[in-house]
Design an enzyme around this catalytic site. Structure first.
Site, PDB file in Angstrom:
ATOM      1  N   LYS A  48       0.840  -0.972  -0.348  1.00 41.92           N
ATOM      2  CA  LYS A  48       0.276  -0.431   0.141  1.00 41.92           C
ATOM      3  C   LYS A  48       0.740   1.269  -0.116  1.00 41.92           C
ATOM      4  O   LYS A  48       0.136   2.248  -0.813  1.00 41.92           O
ATOM      5  CB  LYS A  48      -0.780  -0.153   1.315  1.00 41.92           C
ATOM      6  CG  LYS A  48      -2.121  -0.806   1.211  1.00 41.92           C
ATOM      7  CD  LYS A  48      -3.613  -0.505   1.852  1.00 41.92           C
ATOM      8  CE  LYS A  48      -4.415  -1.181   1.787  1.00 41.92           C
ATOM      9  NZ  LYS A  48      -5.193  -2.248   2.215  1.00 41.92           N
ATOM     10  N   LYS A  60      -4.334  -9.255  -6.213  1.00 42.01           N
ATOM     11  CA  LYS A  60      -5.531  -9.993  -6.186  1.00 42.01           C
ATOM     12  C   LYS A  60      -7.001  -9.471  -5.815  1.00 42.01           C
ATOM     13  O   LYS A  60      -6.404  -7.473  -6.531  1.00 42.01           O
ATOM     14  CB  LYS A  60      -5.618  -9.774  -4.188  1.00 42.01           C
ATOM     15  CG  LYS A  60      -5.900 -10.314  -3.464  1.00 42.01           C
ATOM     16  CD  LYS A  60      -5.715 -10.148  -2.121  1.00 42.01           C
ATOM     17  CE  LYS A  60      -6.451  -8.367  -1.493  1.00 42.01           C
ATOM     18  NZ  LYS A  60      -7.110  -8.248  -0.286  1.00 42.01           N
ATOM     19  N   LYS A 113     -11.809  -5.184  -3.359  1.00 43.23           N
ATOM     20  CA  LYS A 113     -12.805  -4.316  -3.408  1.00 43.23           C
ATOM     21  C   LYS A 113     -12.729  -2.818  -3.416  1.00 43.23           C
ATOM     22  O   LYS A 113     -13.352  -2.079  -3.895  1.00 43.23           O
ATOM     23  CB  LYS A 113     -14.264  -4.451  -2.542  1.00 43.23           C
ATOM     24  CG  LYS A 113     -13.687  -4.139  -1.068  1.00 43.23           C
ATOM     25  CD  LYS A 113     -14.431  -4.553   0.317  1.00 43.23           C
ATOM     26  CE  LYS A 113     -14.039  -5.824   1.309  1.00 43.23           C
ATOM     27  NZ  LYS A 113     -13.641  -5.118   2.466  1.00 43.23           N
TER      28      LYS A 113
HETATM   29  P1  ATP Z   1      -9.783  -4.173   0.067  1.00 39.31           P
HETATM   30  O1  ATP Z   1     -10.022  -4.306  -0.999  1.00 39.31           O
HETATM   31  O2  ATP Z   1     -10.042  -2.712   1.360  1.00 39.31           O
HETATM   32  O3  ATP Z   1      -8.010  -4.210   0.792  1.00 39.31           O
HETATM   33  P2  ATP Z   1     -10.012  -7.407   0.777  1.00 39.31           P
HETATM   34  O4  ATP Z   1     -11.148  -7.691  -0.438  1.00 39.31           O
HETATM   35  O5  ATP Z   1      -8.858  -7.102   0.684  1.00 39.31           O
HETATM   36  O6  ATP Z   1     -10.521  -5.248   1.281  1.00 39.31           O
HETATM   37  P3  ATP Z   1     -11.280  -8.330   3.124  1.00 39.31           P
HETATM   38  O7  ATP Z   1     -12.563  -7.476   1.969  1.00 39.31           O
HETATM   39  O8  ATP Z   1     -11.254  -7.325   4.380  1.00 39.31           O
HETATM   40  O9  ATP Z   1      -9.819  -7.562   2.244  1.00 39.31           O
HETATM   41  O10 ATP Z   1     -11.159  -9.758   2.921  1.00 39.31           O
HETATM   42  C1  ATP Z   1     -12.275 -10.241   4.317  1.00 39.31           C
HETATM   43  C2  ATP Z   1     -11.196 -11.722   3.722  1.00 39.31           C
HETATM   44  O11 ATP Z   1     -11.532 -12.134   2.861  1.00 39.31           O
HETATM   45  C3  ATP Z   1      -9.880 -11.915   4.209  1.00 39.31           C
HETATM   46  O12 ATP Z   1      -9.988 -13.274   5.003  1.00 39.31           O
HETATM   47  C4  ATP Z   1      -9.463 -11.817   2.753  1.00 39.31           C
HETATM   48  O13 ATP Z   1      -7.717 -12.885   2.826  1.00 39.31           O
HETATM   49  C5  ATP Z   1      -9.968 -12.609   2.610  1.00 39.31           C
HETATM   50  N1  ATP Z   1     -10.242 -12.677   0.844  1.00 39.31           N
HETATM   51  C6  ATP Z   1     -10.086 -10.927   0.382  1.00 39.31           C
HETATM   52  N2  ATP Z   1      -9.883 -10.624  -1.125  1.00 39.31           N
HETATM   53  C7  ATP Z   1      -9.702 -12.475  -1.550  1.00 39.31           C
HETATM   54  C8  ATP Z   1      -9.578 -12.805  -2.613  1.00 39.31           C
HETATM   55  N3  ATP Z   1      -9.023 -11.721  -4.775  1.00 39.31           N
HETATM   56  N4  ATP Z   1      -8.994 -14.207  -2.512  1.00 39.31           N
HETATM   57  C9  ATP Z   1      -9.078 -14.724  -2.091  1.00 39.31           C
HETATM   58  N5  ATP Z   1      -9.682 -14.665  -0.481  1.00 39.31           N
HETATM   59  C10 ATP Z   1      -9.256 -13.114  -0.437  1.00 39.31           C
END
Ligand code: ATP
Ligand code: LTN
Length: 328
Positions: free
Chosen positions: A111, A194, A197
């Site tokens: 980040k 990855k 969101k």
């Molecule tokens: P941000 O984009 O705001 O950083 P995020 O989508 O990465 O958010 P969260 O929504 O808080 O993060 O993630 C919730 C859970 O989902 C965590 O356990 C994270 O590891 C998992 N997760 C998030 N994105 C993925 C992905 N692309 N593939 C697998 N697991 C995911």
């Protein structure tokens, strides 16, 4: 019964990545674990959030948890900030965490690099310690998370062991549970990163509440190579490998089984099958979500949840304060 703790940040609409990487695990595991699943609103504000949206996202996440099949009789759901002991323990744990450890956290490094500005918050830097607090406060045995959070759970283990060595046995040392298929679902437009969101470009990211048309369009226009063979090879064929992984995770299949099933398919027809699989998974969730979001259920579940967790957290925090020597 062993205890499970995990959370999701309300930073935007939930994605297929967080469903496969996390929520699907919560739902499968909550029958066999005492389950505490929360909305990590304090983690969300480590980056700027709009107040109204933040609140809406929180309600949405809880409604999605329930719509995905978390039974509120079996799982305790709550909002992180409504239990003040998360922050309180976090401070004590910060005082037992080394700068060198936080400097190694790849999520912060990424980040920091990406944003490249000087206005990153200190909260973003100490974020993994708050996460350790979320977990250690409840003596979690297991923490189901996607691959990107594994390093944070490892830090949690280190902090717990350090504290236990210094003050005597206080915290359970938790184990991460990382899904075999789908621990890191990739962006459909850039399958080297990855699916996330809080990304600016939403075309590569499927939201759990996207319409069927939108889901189909996003999957049909997913970036792939031109080899036209359904083979899993993350290095040379990241786009198609990601779609294979999505299909495997949603149908509880192995990657090889997906390769076999679609051996003679071209990319167009394979993508169409992946779109069907995603739509068929999300349609019932969306229908339940619509019923739940307009009911009193979310509020009731959260009221009950916070009442339960505060008691557990208070006892743990007292024990920690006593051991460290805080207060009289
Ligand atoms: P941000 O984009 O705001 O950083 P995020 O989508 O990465 O958010 P969260 O929504 O808080 O993060 O993630 C919730 C859970 O989902 C965590 O356990 C994270 O590891 C998992 N997760 C998030 N994105 C993925 C992905 N692309 N593939 C697998 N697991 C995911
Ligand atoms: N950091 C996680 C969300 C999170 C979490 C936790 C997950 C906050 N606290 C405790 C598991 C356990 C994320 O960004 N997805």
């Amino acid at each position: 019964m062993e205890r499970l703790v995990s959370g999701i940040k309300p930073t935007g609409g939930l994605t297929l990545g967080s469903y496969i990487g996390a929520i699907k695990q919560f739902v499968e595991l909550h029958k066999n674990y005492e389950t505490f699943v929360f909305v990590a609103d304090m983690h969300a504000i480590t980056t700027p959030q709009e107040k109204e949206k933040l609140r809406q996202n929180m309600k949405d996440i809880v409604a999605v948890y329930l719509a995905c099949g978390l039974d509120p009789e079996k799982a305790t759901l709550y909002i992180q900030s409504e239990n003040p002991y998360h922050a309180q323990l976090s401070w004590i744990l910060e005082c037992h965490t080394y700068l060198g450890e936080l400097n190694r956290m790849t999520q912060f490094k990424d980040k920091n690099q990406k944003q490249g500005d000087k206005n990153l918050s200190c909260g973003l830097y100490t974020y993994p310690v708050l996460m350790a607090s979320d977990i250690l406060l409840y003596d979690a045995d297991v923490v189901p998370v996607g691959d990107d959070q594994k390093q944070h759970v490892e830090l949690t283990r280190n902090i717990a062991e350090r504290f236990n060595n210094r003050y005597g046995n206080t915290f359970k040392v938790p184990e991460p549970i990382i899904p075999k298929a789908g621990a890191r679902i990739k962006d459909l437009q850039d399958p080297t990163k990855k699916m996330s969101k809080s990304d600016d470009d939403s075309r590569g990211c499927i939201l759990l509440l996207d319409s069927e048309e939108v889901i189909r369009k996003k999957i049909m226009s997913a970036v792939t190579d031109s080899d036209n063979k359904i083979i899993f090879d993350e290095k040379n064929k990241p786009g198609i490998s990601n779609l294979i992984m999505i299909y495997a995770a949603l149908n509880n299949l192995k990657v090889e089984e997906v390769e076999e099933k679609f051996a003679g398919y071209n990319y167009g027809s394979f993508k169409s099958e992946v779109a069907d699989a995603v739509i068929n998974t999300l349609r019932p969730i969306q229908e339940k979500y619509k019923e739940i979001i307009n009911s009193q259920l979310v509020e009731d579940v959260l009221d009950k949840g916070v009442e339960k967790v505060i008691k557990i957290a208070e006892a743990k925090c007292r024990e920690v304060q006593e051991k460290v020597g805080l207060g009289r």
